[in-house]
Design a protein around this motif. Sequence first.
Motif: not given
Ligand code: FAD
Length: 276
Positions: A39, A99, A135, A139, A148
Amino acid sequence: MLPISFEVYPPKTDDQRAQLDRAMSKLKTFAPHFVSCTFGAGGSTQSHTSETVQRLRASHGLEGVPHLTCVGASREDIRALLRLYRALGVRRIVALRGDLPSGTLDRGDLRYASELVRFIHDEHGGHFHIEVAAYPETHPQARDALADLDHFKRKVDAGADSAITQYFYNADAYFRFVEDARARGVEAPIVPGIMPISNFSQLRRFSESCGAEIPRWIEQRMRAFGDDTGAVREFAADLVAAMCRRLIEGGAPGLHFYTLNLARPTMNVLSRIRTA
Ligand code: FAD
């Protein structure tokens, strides 16, 4: 049989739709548990994800699973999508922060994936099986590896049922991540994300931005093969299949393949795993 799943991106043109159909016609012979569809965070083409989810079911009899990102979206946007997915019979969602395309400042109502997971849970109880990202090599925006891991645990505490990892070529990073997550009380299955190698220079560029490491010895081998695409293909499939076998032997609960809408690279790996 170890459960396998596939990931695709949503096709936007007729040619891309035909390519996805060709790939799925071949890959469905491996009986995937589900096929997830990415997405585009903040993009204008998000409806392609729901169309693809419907296409996977209607044309191929496969369980299509939408990815859903929260960055740049309001609660109302997300609520509407969840309603749509529920009406389409979707039972599983991959919940991510996403992102934004660079330069965009609009963060949206929910800041992290953990907040999205909680929102889905609050609005729909246990209706959706919620997958989140993990990750093993950390990440790229995380303060550090331990922070993380704590943030990963937050997603599970918020209601995530299982996780799919970013791809990696270091099995030890996966094993250590799972061990560390278990030590923090995370019991949810953590399924390794597997990226078969088709276009190495593209993979190298992409890996830099998503924080996946390509070990030096693999880089060196690839460079030595030069334009010998046959040798590259054989080496890549052997090496990814060997890692998959190690992951399975080490207790991975399944394998999730990033197909990039191509059948051949994933089939080359799967056929090697099956015949080993
Ligand atoms: P989060 O889990 O929110 O983490 C993001 C960052 O914030 C991390 O560095 C984490 O350590 C930090 N963090 C989390 N919570 C906190 C907090 N409370 N305080 C401070 N820091 C915090 N991207 C897309 O756009 N579309 C997709 O369809 C897509 N599919 C993906 C599928 C998979 C299996 C994977 C592994 C990645 C995918 N991505 C996709 C990429 C993903 O969106 C990016 O890696 C994005 O940067 C982080 O998403 P997340 O859900 O892991 O974020």
